[in-house]
Design an enzyme around this catalytic site. Structure first.
Site, PDB file in Angstrom:
ATOM      1  N   ARG A 160       0.833  -1.212   0.000  1.00 55.15           N
ATOM      2  CA  ARG A 160       0.000   0.000   0.000  1.00 55.15           C
ATOM      3  C   ARG A 160       0.869   1.264   0.000  1.00 55.15           C
ATOM      4  O   ARG A 160       0.517   2.269   0.621  1.00 55.15           O
ATOM      5  CB  ARG A 160      -0.958   0.039   1.190  1.00 55.15           C
ATOM      6  CG  ARG A 160      -1.683  -1.260   1.482  1.00 55.15           C
ATOM      7  CD  ARG A 160      -2.531  -1.741   0.355  1.00 55.15           C
ATOM      8  NE  ARG A 160      -3.184  -3.020   0.675  1.00 55.15           N
ATOM      9  CZ  ARG A 160      -3.870  -3.721  -0.192  1.00 55.15           C
ATOM     10  NH1 ARG A 160      -4.001  -3.330  -1.445  1.00 55.15           N
ATOM     11  NH2 ARG A 160      -4.442  -4.857   0.152  1.00 55.15           N
ATOM     12  N   ASN A 202       3.078  -7.267   7.884  1.00 56.76           N
ATOM     13  CA  ASN A 202       3.161  -8.630   7.355  1.00 56.76           C
ATOM     14  C   ASN A 202       4.657  -8.916   7.249  1.00 56.76           C
ATOM     15  O   ASN A 202       5.275  -8.745   6.211  1.00 56.76           O
ATOM     16  CB  ASN A 202       2.481  -8.722   5.999  1.00 56.76           C
ATOM     17  CG  ASN A 202       0.994  -8.404   6.120  1.00 56.76           C
ATOM     18  OD1 ASN A 202       0.315  -8.906   7.014  1.00 56.76           O
ATOM     19  ND2 ASN A 202       0.493  -7.536   5.246  1.00 56.76           N
ATOM     20  N   GLU A 283      -5.378 -12.264   8.891  1.00 49.78           N
ATOM     21  CA  GLU A 283      -5.115 -12.356   7.452  1.00 49.78           C
ATOM     22  C   GLU A 283      -3.978 -13.333   7.148  1.00 49.78           C
ATOM     23  O   GLU A 283      -3.059 -13.031   6.411  1.00 49.78           O
ATOM     24  CB  GLU A 283      -4.804 -10.961   6.888  1.00 49.78           C
ATOM     25  CG  GLU A 283      -5.942  -9.989   7.160  1.00 49.78           C
ATOM     26  CD  GLU A 283      -5.810  -8.649   6.463  1.00 49.78           C
ATOM     27  OE1 GLU A 283      -4.684  -8.151   6.370  1.00 49.78           O
ATOM     28  OE2 GLU A 283      -6.843  -8.114   6.036  1.00 49.78           O
ATOM     29  N   ASP A 363     -11.769  -1.345   8.149  1.00 47.91           N
ATOM     30  CA  ASP A 363     -10.426  -1.207   7.563  1.00 47.91           C
ATOM     31  C   ASP A 363     -10.272   0.117   6.814  1.00 47.91           C
ATOM     32  O   ASP A 363     -10.342   0.135   5.587  1.00 47.91           O
ATOM     33  CB  ASP A 363     -10.189  -2.382   6.593  1.00 47.91           C
ATOM     34  CG  ASP A 363      -8.722  -2.544   6.233  1.00 47.91           C
ATOM     35  OD1 ASP A 363      -7.883  -1.928   6.885  1.00 47.91           O
ATOM     36  OD2 ASP A 363      -8.438  -3.306   5.285  1.00 47.91           O
ATOM     37  N   GLU A 391      -4.747   4.290   1.211  1.00 44.79           N
ATOM     38  CA  GLU A 391      -5.058   2.973   0.655  1.00 44.79           C
ATOM     39  C   GLU A 391      -6.449   2.909   0.003  1.00 44.79           C
ATOM     40  O   GLU A 391      -6.562   2.566  -1.170  1.00 44.79           O
ATOM     41  CB  GLU A 391      -4.949   1.915   1.754  1.00 44.79           C
ATOM     42  CG  GLU A 391      -5.368   0.536   1.281  1.00 44.79           C
ATOM     43  CD  GLU A 391      -5.266  -0.529   2.351  1.00 44.79           C
ATOM     44  OE1 GLU A 391      -4.751  -0.258   3.449  1.00 44.79           O
ATOM     45  OE2 GLU A 391      -5.708  -1.664   2.066  1.00 44.79           O
ATOM     46  N   GLU A 510     -16.089  10.977  -0.560  1.00 42.73           N
ATOM     47  CA  GLU A 510     -17.164  10.148  -0.002  1.00 42.73           C
ATOM     48  C   GLU A 510     -18.369  10.167  -0.937  1.00 42.73           C
ATOM     49  O   GLU A 510     -18.996   9.130  -1.186  1.00 42.73           O
ATOM     50  CB  GLU A 510     -17.573  10.656   1.385  1.00 42.73           C
ATOM     51  CG  GLU A 510     -18.693   9.810   2.007  1.00 42.73           C
ATOM     52  CD  GLU A 510     -19.072  10.272   3.408  1.00 42.73           C
ATOM     53  OE1 GLU A 510     -19.083  11.500   3.655  1.00 42.73           O
ATOM     54  OE2 GLU A 510     -19.377   9.411   4.242  1.00 42.73           O
TER      55      GLU A 510
HETATM   56  C1  GCU Z   1      -5.509  -3.985   5.082  1.00 49.44           C
HETATM   57  C2  GCU Z   1      -4.533  -3.822   3.983  1.00 49.44           C
HETATM   58  C3  GCU Z   1      -3.428  -4.815   4.040  1.00 49.44           C
HETATM   59  C4  GCU Z   1      -2.798  -4.770   5.425  1.00 49.44           C
HETATM   60  C5  GCU Z   1      -3.855  -4.932   6.482  1.00 49.44           C
HETATM   61  C6  GCU Z   1      -3.318  -4.673   7.863  1.00 49.44           C
HETATM   62  O1  GCU Z   1      -6.229  -5.165   4.918  1.00 49.44           O
HETATM   63  O2  GCU Z   1      -5.193  -3.921   2.758  1.00 49.44           O
HETATM   64  O3  GCU Z   1      -2.499  -4.501   3.066  1.00 49.44           O
HETATM   65  O4  GCU Z   1      -1.850  -5.763   5.552  1.00 49.44           O
HETATM   66  O5  GCU Z   1      -4.877  -4.009   6.301  1.00 49.44           O
HETATM   67  O6  GCU Z   1      -3.527  -3.557   8.335  1.00 49.44           O
HETATM   68  O7  GCU Z   1      -2.708  -5.525   8.476  1.00 49.44           O
END
Ligand code: GCU
Length: 680
Positions: A160, A202, A283, A363, A391, A510
């Site tokens: 992002r 991540n 995730e 999110d 994002e 928006e």
């Molecule tokens: C969102 C985002 C991801 C990110 C995730 C997070 O889903 O799209 O790229 O990893 O948030 O905040 O962990």
């Protein structure tokens, strides 16, 4: 102009007119207790550079007191030792400072070295804006944690990120040249940011290699003079996937020892490391739940490791289980996840764990209700997570000035136990629940692009983030105009134009994306860019709108829906429970209604969708024309680059308008009263 981009708002452009103002500023800077790597030293150098740029005046920097007027910069201790008068200085808290320009000698006194630097930047900001009014002020931060998060991958890409490759990593190692790193730290220091997580949440365990630990040491060395402490994101499974252990269970002795050892090694390289950021069980990321351990047990594993070194653990509340979410179950709701996972853990976290909570329960959408988790973390330190990187908000190709969005959240009163509990001033300040450790994190994702964020105008968001983290009651227009003067100069047309466009930008975005709390309606399948309303249902991530042929919205009531409304303290829960008392901008966030439901304006939901999309696109269409007034007032490069983006935005807003309007026209079969939609 490339240089202008790199300096952001720290350009120190020469004030127009002759040099009559030079005399207002003393000819010497006395930097008390400074050594070459200290923030006080940097403060002295910055002051010298700024005054040279802004006023064309050369001033000396010494560390000894001088005869005649000077600018004295130093910590309160050094100031006292040098015989300064501290009686008039109100109490300074950590990172706070005192700025006094009343007398011949200007005093910039910090509670600590960071405070000195912040005071110097404030003084330079006044000079840079041509503001020579006398000030005597003391200011302290609203919260001690004012961090940014970079989502930089070890291979140099940025998740992002919309401004080129990483300034921290390439080819799985830390960069050798840290020039940009220290330039970034300078920008961050000027907005009083005191910490940074440099790698993606991540996280790739390779950050823990010996080579990368050494590299982190260099990164920290580059940022330390600016008072910015470095931390890293961890991958929970590292003991196994990187360390070669058979397990990463958080209570396993070998795992505990492994993390202890890694942490000690890191602190050898980065003795003042700020701490860790952890995304676990979210995730697809590994976490303690894999071993039937609680999230608190997982967080405490790291808290124990950093505790002896004075570090903290930012543990993300962005935990949800997408595997078991099923849209055909009316009760299923990802928005419930954070409170469901964390509510019962309040009190179980070590005192150096800070739960980092995204501002809304889903999110980073264009409009969200505030996360109710802030009301539940009463014994647990907490921080809010904002996004400067846009994002879901146009990825820096669209002008969207974000502070009005953030303020909706920060100003929200959660009424915990019927008492005032405003998220910014009461909860994140630590006052409501008596916490020391609270604050702010923003995902920023600057890259190698010469504008840092990919767009000149997007930098107002980064600038404003720092100011709001220091004081969430700061006015978003004032902040914007300070930024504008520092970035583009003080011409009235410039100020008026950028103010108007910026303040119109979030409402417009928006309007042409998702209205009434239905979320952004963007492409949820991956890029999070451009319209894709159909992707907002039947997806496994639980970002749903429940749109069908007759009705739309997530029923989050307790009586008939997912129960999410009940996660708020009772006064707020009651407000969101009924349609009549739910603010209309969140109608579809909390309720499922027919497209023919009539709003307070007299328009139906579907007609509002059509009207809002046309109105939003029309506002976007006015941006290039508004900006065009600045021709000749802004240098050609920044003028052209910005115009290019605004023209693109105007076009893309039409794409958005048509895609969304047609989509709802098609599924509802309800005509646009003004016959714009579906007629061609
Ligand atoms: C969102 C985002 C991801 C990110 C995730 C997070 O889903 O799209 O790229 O990893 O948030 O905040 O962990």
């Amino acid at each position: 102009a490339a240089e202008d981009g790199l300096n952001g708002w720290l350009r120190y452009a020469r004030l127009p007119g002759n040099n009559t103002k030079q005399a207002i500023v003393p000819s010497s800077i006395v930097a008390l207790n400074s050594t070459e790597t200290s923030p006080v030293y940097v403060a002295g150098q910055e002051l010298q550079k700024g005054i040279k740029g802004i006023l064309g005046k050369t001033v000396d920097v010494t560390s000894e007191s001088v005869d005649g007027p000077s600018i004295v910069v130093g910590t309160i201790d050094a100031f006292t030792a040098a015989g300064g008068d501290t009686d008039v200085i109100p109490e300074l808290e950590e990172d706070g400072f005192w700025l006094n320009t009343e007398g011949d000698t200007i005093e910039i006194v910090g509670q600590n070295e960071c405070g000195v630097l912040y005071g110097v930047f404030e003084y330079l900001s006044l000079l840079g804006q041509g503001n020579f009014t006398k000030v005597t002020k003391a200011t302290n931060p609203s919260a001690s944690i004012r961090w940014v998060n970079q989502w930089d991958n070890m291979d140099g890409t940025i998740e992002r990120g919309f401004a080129g490759l990483s300034i921290f990593f390439e080819k799985n190692v830390t960069v050798a040249n840290t020039t940009r790193v220290s330039e970034y730290a300078r920008l961050l220091a000027s907005i009083r940011v005191n910490g940074i997580i440099v790698n993606n949440v991540n996280a790739n365990p390779i950050i823990l290699s010996d080579e990368n630990m050494a590299g982190l040491g260099r990164i920290a060395d580059a940022m330390r003079p600016w008072g910015v402490r470095v931390g890293i994101s961890l991958n929970f499974a590292s003991p196994q996937t990187f360390g070669g252990l058979s397990t990463f269970g958080p209570l396993d002795e070998s795992v505990i020892a492994w993390w202890g050892d890694i942490t000690n090694k890191l602190y050898e390289k980065v003795p003042d490391m700020a701490g860790y950021l952890v995304k676990a069980n979210s995730e697809g990321q590994p976490g303690p739940l894999t071993y039937n351990r609680t999230l608190a047990e997982g967080a405490n594993l790291f808290a124990n490791a950093v505790k002896p070194h004075g570090g903290i653990v930012m543990f993300r509340a962005f935990v949800y289980d997408s595997v078991n979410l099923n849209e055909s179950n009316w009760k299923d709701d990802r928005a419930n996840a954070a409170v469901d996972f964390f509510r019962d853990l309040d009190g179980d976290f070590d005192d150096n764990v800070v739960v980092q909570v995204k501002y809304g329960p889903i999110d980073f959408q264009v409009r969200e209700a505030p996360s109710p988790l802030f009301a539940h973390l009463q014994q647990t330190a907490s921080a809010i997570e904002l996004q400067v990187t846009q994002e879901y908000l146009g990825q820096q190709c669209h002008l969207v000035y974000l502070p009005p969005l953030w303020k909706q959240i920060l100003n929200f009163d959660l009424r915990v136990d019927g008492e005032k509990s405003v998220i910014g001033t009461d909860i994140l300040s630590g006052k409501r629940f008596g916490k020391e450790l609270t604050g702010y994190a923003a995902v920023v994702n600057v890259g190698h692009n010469a504008t840092w964020l990919g767009s000149h105008l997007a930098m107002s968001n980064l600038y404003a983030y720092g100011w709001l983290a220091w004081d969430p009651t700061d006015n978003e227009v004032t902040i914007l105009q300070d930024w504008t003067r520092l970035t583009f100069g003080s011409d009235k047309t410039i100020i008026d134009t950028i103010t108007k466009m910026s303040m119109e930008s979030w409402p417009a975005y928006e309007n042409y994306t998702g209205n009434l709390g239905i979320q952004t309606l963007t492409d949820i399948t991956g890029p999070h860019y451009g319209p894709n309303p159909q992707s907002m249902d039947n997806n496994p991530w639980g970002q749903w709108t429940r749109a069908d042929a007759t009705s739309i919205g997530m029923d989050r009531t307790v009586w008939n829906g997912t129960g999410f409304a009940g996660q708020y303290p009772s006064e707020i829960a009651a407000q969101f429970e009924t349609i009549e008392t739910t603010p209309e901008e969140l109608l579809l966030w909390f309720h499922h209604v027919p497209y023919t439901h009539v709003l307070s304006t007299g328009a139906t939901v579907i007609q509002h969708f059509y009207d809002a999309h046309y109105a939003g696109a029309e506002t976007a269409a006015s941006f290039p024309t508004q900006w065009a007034k600045l021709v000749g007032l802004v240098d050609p490069q920044r003028f052209d680059e910005t115009l290019f983006r605004l023209m693109y935005q105007a076009g893309h807003a039409i794409v958005w308008r048509d895609a969304i309007s047609q989509f709802y026209h098609n599924i509802s079969s309800i005509a646009d009263e003004r016959a714009r939609v579906g007629s061609h």
